[in-house]
Scaffold this motif. Sequence first.
Motif, short mmCIF file in Angstrom:
data_model
loop_
_atom_site.label_atom_id
_atom_site.label_comp_id
_atom_site.label_asym_id
_atom_site.label_seq_id
_atom_site.Cartn_x
_atom_site.Cartn_y
_atom_site.Cartn_z
N PRO A 120 9.29 -17.51 14.39
CA PRO A 120 9.62 -16.09 14.18
C PRO A 120 11.08 -15.86 13.81
O PRO A 120 11.96 -16.58 14.27
CB PRO A 120 9.32 -15.47 15.56
CG PRO A 120 8.31 -16.38 16.19
CD PRO A 120 8.63 -17.76 15.67
N LYS A 121 11.29 -14.87 12.97
CA LYS A 121 12.61 -14.39 12.53
C LYS A 121 13.34 -15.30 11.57
O LYS A 121 14.55 -15.18 11.36
CB LYS A 121 13.53 -14.07 13.74
CG LYS A 121 12.93 -13.21 14.81
CD LYS A 121 12.12 -12.05 14.30
CE LYS A 121 12.92 -11.00 13.60
NZ LYS A 121 12.01 -9.96 13.00
N TYR A 131 16.04 -20.89 4.68
CA TYR A 131 16.47 -19.50 4.49
C TYR A 131 17.83 -19.46 3.79
O TYR A 131 18.04 -18.71 2.85
CB TYR A 131 16.55 -18.84 5.88
CG TYR A 131 17.08 -17.43 5.90
CD1 TYR A 131 16.19 -16.35 5.95
CD2 TYR A 131 18.45 -17.15 5.88
CE1 TYR A 131 16.67 -15.04 5.98
CE2 TYR A 131 18.93 -15.86 5.91
CZ TYR A 131 18.04 -14.80 5.97
OH TYR A 131 18.51 -13.52 5.99
N GLY A 191 12.45 -15.40 8.40
CA GLY A 191 12.31 -14.82 7.06
C GLY A 191 10.89 -14.87 6.53
O GLY A 191 10.66 -14.91 5.32
N GLY A 251 20.02 -9.45 7.04
CA GLY A 251 19.76 -10.45 6.01
C GLY A 251 20.96 -11.30 5.65
O GLY A 251 21.17 -11.62 4.48
N SER A 293 18.67 -12.77 15.34
CA SER A 293 17.70 -11.88 14.69
C SER A 293 16.58 -11.51 15.67
O SER A 293 16.15 -10.35 15.76
CB SER A 293 17.13 -12.58 13.45
OG SER A 293 16.16 -11.77 12.84
N ASN A 323 8.56 -12.60 6.37
CA ASN A 323 8.16 -11.46 5.52
C ASN A 323 8.74 -11.58 4.12
O ASN A 323 8.13 -11.14 3.14
CB ASN A 323 8.58 -10.14 6.17
CG ASN A 323 7.68 -9.80 7.33
OD1 ASN A 323 6.56 -9.36 7.16
ND2 ASN A 323 8.17 -10.07 8.55
P1 A3P Z 1 18.13 -10.46 10.32
O1 A3P Z 1 17.60 -9.89 11.59
O2 A3P Z 1 19.17 -11.51 10.58
O3 A3P Z 1 18.60 -9.43 9.36
P2 A3P Z 1 10.87 -12.42 9.80
O4 A3P Z 1 10.38 -11.78 8.55
O5 A3P Z 1 10.41 -13.84 9.96
O6 A3P Z 1 10.62 -11.58 11.00
O7 A3P Z 1 12.46 -12.57 9.66
C1 A3P Z 1 13.29 -11.44 9.66
C2 A3P Z 1 14.67 -11.83 9.18
O8 A3P Z 1 14.61 -12.15 7.78
C3 A3P Z 1 15.66 -10.68 9.33
O9 A3P Z 1 16.93 -11.26 9.62
C4 A3P Z 1 15.59 -10.07 7.93
O10 A3P Z 1 16.69 -9.26 7.60
C5 A3P Z 1 15.56 -11.33 7.08
N1 A3P Z 1 15.09 -11.03 5.72
C6 A3P Z 1 13.97 -10.38 5.36
N2 A3P Z 1 13.92 -10.22 4.02
C7 A3P Z 1 15.04 -10.80 3.53
C8 A3P Z 1 15.58 -10.96 2.21
N3 A3P Z 1 14.95 -10.47 1.15
N4 A3P Z 1 16.76 -11.60 2.09
C9 A3P Z 1 17.41 -12.09 3.17
N5 A3P Z 1 16.96 -11.96 4.44
C10 A3P Z 1 15.79 -11.32 4.62
#
Ligand code: A3P
Length: 303
Positions: free
Chosen positions: A64-65, A203, A67, A261, A148, A69
């Motif tokens: 998790p977290k 990432y 990136g 991000g 994150s 998504n």
């Molecule tokens: P931060 O909380 O550091 O901003 P997940 O999708 O696995 O939950 O991960 C979320 C993390 O991915 C968040 O990190 C989010 O901002 C980052 N993230 C999502 N889309 C992104 C993008 N297009 N470019 C860079 N980081 C991205």
Amino acid sequence: MADKSKFIDYIDEALEKSKETALSRLLFTYQGIPYPITMCTLETFQALDTFEARSDDIVLASYPKCGSNWLLYIVSELIFTVTKKKHEYPEFPVLECGDPEKYQRMKQFPSPRILATHLHYDKLPESIFKNKVKILVLFRNPKDTAVSFFHFHNDVPDIPSYGSWDEFFKQFMKGQVSWGSYFDFAINWNKHIEDANVKCILYEDLKENLASGIKQIAEFFGFSLTGEQIDTISALSTFEAMRARSQVTHGAVGPFLFRKGKVGDWRNLFHQSQNQEMDEKFEACLAGTSVGVKLKYNSYCQA
Ligand code: A3P
């Protein structure tokens, strides 16, 4: 991801359950790993054993977290560009989340199906290996991942909060957070990261050169795109572009999910002792391993 309303409905439902869930009751353990009761159930895990993978499924694995998504969107756009069909099926994309009947419904979905997951390699359903499904594993440095994760819990109003960053850090290091220990996840995937059907991406590399990362992802899945098509997807998948659309794509939680991000945000929260503890943990668990090398820990986590 096409059926946005269904996707948002699922997130809203999970948030609604979260509202009534105290942090102390959030996790349940299945086969040694803690999962959030708001998103995972014993019945769904049992049903997952019967999931029938197809050889052209696409598995996107990450802790998790890291990136997920972001990656999900990139791969959906690659599929759209190649097939001209929006990736339209009304199911929450995380394989292990949802009701136990989802695997029956998924039999009707057109190929290629995207299966996002936070599971360890050895917790995936057997049919994924039997059918040699391609698996892309996304990693992010553990310090930014922890930060994150903490913000996600403490910023989203309906998700149970931790008393402080220090408290979250302790639980993260013990692996007492949703989907368990980052380090156990990495150790588990490390055993298979050089397998022919597995590819690892970082990432931080995507941040550094998004177009090059997207090209590598396309090549791994055998999608043929022009440079112009890659550039179009890159422009749509920057953090700024995704954050701007986040309320439409992910509902109320969108702006929290697309938070900052950035690489290196950990510097705003980690104390010296926490840096040392995580550096020692990395050294003990991952230094010198394939995943350890791929993470470029010294570049991204040095205090
Ligand atoms: P931060 O909380 O550091 O901003 P997940 O999708 O696995 O939950 O991960 C979320 C993390 O991915 C968040 O990190 C989010 O901002 C980052 N993230 C999502 N889309 C992104 C993008 N297009 N470019 C860079 N980081 C991205």
